[in-house]
Design an enzyme around this catalytic site. Structure first.
Site, PDB file in Angstrom:
ATOM      1  N   TRP A  17       1.471  -1.075  -8.856  1.00 51.39           N
ATOM      2  CA  TRP A  17       2.537  -1.564  -9.723  1.00 51.39           C
ATOM      3  C   TRP A  17       1.962  -1.852 -11.104  1.00 51.39           C
ATOM      4  O   TRP A  17       0.882  -2.451 -11.212  1.00 51.39           O
ATOM      5  CB  TRP A  17       3.145  -2.843  -9.146  1.00 51.39           C
ATOM      6  CG  TRP A  17       4.170  -2.586  -8.100  1.00 51.39           C
ATOM      7  CD1 TRP A  17       3.959  -2.420  -6.775  1.00 51.39           C
ATOM      8  CD2 TRP A  17       5.582  -2.455  -8.297  1.00 51.39           C
ATOM      9  NE1 TRP A  17       5.141  -2.190  -6.125  1.00 51.39           N
ATOM     10  CE2 TRP A  17       6.159  -2.213  -7.037  1.00 51.39           C
ATOM     11  CE3 TRP A  17       6.407  -2.530  -9.422  1.00 51.39           C
ATOM     12  CZ2 TRP A  17       7.527  -2.033  -6.865  1.00 51.39           C
ATOM     13  CZ3 TRP A  17       7.779  -2.360  -9.251  1.00 51.39           C
ATOM     14  CH2 TRP A  17       8.319  -2.113  -7.995  1.00 51.39           C
ATOM     15  N   HIS A  47      -0.290  -5.437  -2.114  1.00 48.20           N
ATOM     16  CA  HIS A  47       0.804  -4.465  -2.077  1.00 48.20           C
ATOM     17  C   HIS A  47       0.363  -3.089  -2.555  1.00 48.20           C
ATOM     18  O   HIS A  47       1.156  -2.310  -3.078  1.00 48.20           O
ATOM     19  CB  HIS A  47       1.979  -4.990  -2.910  1.00 48.20           C
ATOM     20  CG  HIS A  47       2.519  -6.281  -2.385  1.00 48.20           C
ATOM     21  ND1 HIS A  47       3.555  -6.351  -1.488  1.00 48.20           N
ATOM     22  CD2 HIS A  47       2.124  -7.554  -2.600  1.00 48.20           C
ATOM     23  CE1 HIS A  47       3.780  -7.616  -1.185  1.00 48.20           C
ATOM     24  NE2 HIS A  47       2.925  -8.366  -1.841  1.00 48.20           N
ATOM     25  N   ASP A  53       5.646  -6.148   3.411  1.00 44.48           N
ATOM     26  CA  ASP A  53       6.038  -7.332   2.643  1.00 44.48           C
ATOM     27  C   ASP A  53       6.331  -8.460   3.620  1.00 44.48           C
ATOM     28  O   ASP A  53       7.150  -8.291   4.533  1.00 44.48           O
ATOM     29  CB  ASP A  53       7.312  -7.079   1.839  1.00 44.48           C
ATOM     30  CG  ASP A  53       7.085  -6.244   0.602  1.00 44.48           C
ATOM     31  OD1 ASP A  53       5.929  -5.913   0.311  1.00 44.48           O
ATOM     32  OD2 ASP A  53       8.088  -5.912  -0.073  1.00 44.48           O
ATOM     33  N   HIS A  57       6.730 -13.059  -0.058  1.00 42.12           N
ATOM     34  CA  HIS A  57       6.560 -12.222  -1.247  1.00 42.12           C
ATOM     35  C   HIS A  57       7.681 -12.462  -2.260  1.00 42.12           C
ATOM     36  O   HIS A  57       7.444 -12.452  -3.471  1.00 42.12           O
ATOM     37  CB  HIS A  57       6.526 -10.753  -0.819  1.00 42.12           C
ATOM     38  CG  HIS A  57       6.420  -9.777  -1.937  1.00 42.12           C
ATOM     39  ND1 HIS A  57       5.507  -9.895  -2.969  1.00 42.12           N
ATOM     40  CD2 HIS A  57       7.120  -8.632  -2.200  1.00 42.12           C
ATOM     41  CE1 HIS A  57       5.643  -8.879  -3.802  1.00 42.12           C
ATOM     42  NE2 HIS A  57       6.618  -8.105  -3.365  1.00 42.12           N
ATOM     43  N   HIS A 158      15.682  -6.557  -0.895  1.00 44.50           N
ATOM     44  CA  HIS A 158      14.712  -7.418  -0.213  1.00 44.50           C
ATOM     45  C   HIS A 158      15.400  -8.633   0.405  1.00 44.50           C
ATOM     46  O   HIS A 158      15.175  -8.968   1.575  1.00 44.50           O
ATOM     47  CB  HIS A 158      13.647  -7.901  -1.203  1.00 44.50           C
ATOM     48  CG  HIS A 158      12.564  -6.924  -1.509  1.00 44.50           C
ATOM     49  ND1 HIS A 158      12.728  -5.902  -2.424  1.00 44.50           N
ATOM     50  CD2 HIS A 158      11.285  -6.800  -1.042  1.00 44.50           C
ATOM     51  CE1 HIS A 158      11.603  -5.206  -2.508  1.00 44.50           C
ATOM     52  NE2 HIS A 158      10.708  -5.729  -1.683  1.00 44.50           N
ATOM     53  N   GLU A 170       6.438  -0.550   3.297  1.00 45.62           N
ATOM     54  CA  GLU A 170       6.614   0.285   2.110  1.00 45.62           C
ATOM     55  C   GLU A 170       5.419   1.208   1.899  1.00 45.62           C
ATOM     56  O   GLU A 170       4.309   0.940   2.364  1.00 45.62           O
ATOM     57  CB  GLU A 170       6.799  -0.602   0.870  1.00 45.62           C
ATOM     58  CG  GLU A 170       8.086  -1.419   0.912  1.00 45.62           C
ATOM     59  CD  GLU A 170       8.186  -2.460  -0.175  1.00 45.62           C
ATOM     60  OE1 GLU A 170       9.316  -2.801  -0.559  1.00 45.62           O
ATOM     61  OE2 GLU A 170       7.137  -2.967  -0.639  1.00 45.62           O
TER      62      GLU A 170
END
Length: 206
Positions: A17, A47, A53, A57, A158, A170
């Site tokens: 990310w 992550h 998750d 989170h 989420h 994920e």
């Protein structure tokens, strides 16, 4: 027994990310320097790559990784293909037979070039979670970095999944996996305070 690895390979150039901790592996001791062993050191986000998750989170009151039921991450899983769809809704799953499974893995193929972080992905609509919950689903896996659109701050998918007691996997890799039912093994590490964990996710063909 045929084992299919659906995990991303962790390496020093794996995309993360934007702004998150980059992945790094290096030898802190070498056999030459120590006289006996090589010892590696890892730095990474929880992550990175293929990961789960924990509710913590995105919810300060949510469970952390160590509190999660391991049975969620082992057992029959249904792989379905849902390609060329921007937002997955209940209507896209009316043709799916959920009998005998409580885990669903979605092959979207919306993240093809995994050497780069995607600019857009197939996401889940918030109304999908209650639909899946009624079908008995307890775990959902996606082949993208998030169940929400990438620029979302509210994370409606989420939160809807959490409200419906559906857990999140994920970043799985389903490129060569056909639709059908497999045995899933995707165990998180027992990290006491963690909001997420990398996993070695595999499918076992029946």
């Amino acid at each position: 027994m045929n084992i299919i690895d659906i995990s991303q390979v962790l390496h020093n150039n794996i995309p993360v990310w934007p702004g998150d901790t980059t992945f790094s592996f290096e030898l802190s001791w070498t056999k030459e320097a120590s006289g006996s062993v090589n010892v590696g050191k890892i730095e990474m986000s929880a992550h990175t790559g293929t990961h789960i998750d924990a509710p913590f989170h995105f919810d300060n009151d949510g469970k952390k990784v160590i509190e999660l039921d391991l049975e969620l991450y082992i057992g029959p899983a249904l792989v379905v293909e849902k390609k060329n769809i921007q937002m997955l809704s209940p209507e896209h799953f009316n043709d799916v037979n959920f009998e005998g499974v409580s885990r669903i893995l979605i092959k979207t193929e919306s993240w093809i070039e995994r050497s780069e972080f995607p600019t857009s992905i197939t996401a889940l609509s918030p109304d999908l979670a209650p639909f899946l919950a009624k079908k008995g689903i307890k775990l959902i896996g996606v082949d993208v970095p998030s169940v929400d659109v990438l620029d979302s701050k509210e994370l409606p998918a989420h939160h809807s999944l959490l409200e419906n007691d559906i857990h999140i996997l994920e970043g799985i890799v389903l490129d060569s996996v056909k639709e059908g039912i497999y045995e899933l093994v995707a165990l998180p590490l027992p990290i006491k305070e963690a909001d997420g964990s990398p996993v070695r996710a595999v499918l076992i063909e029946r």
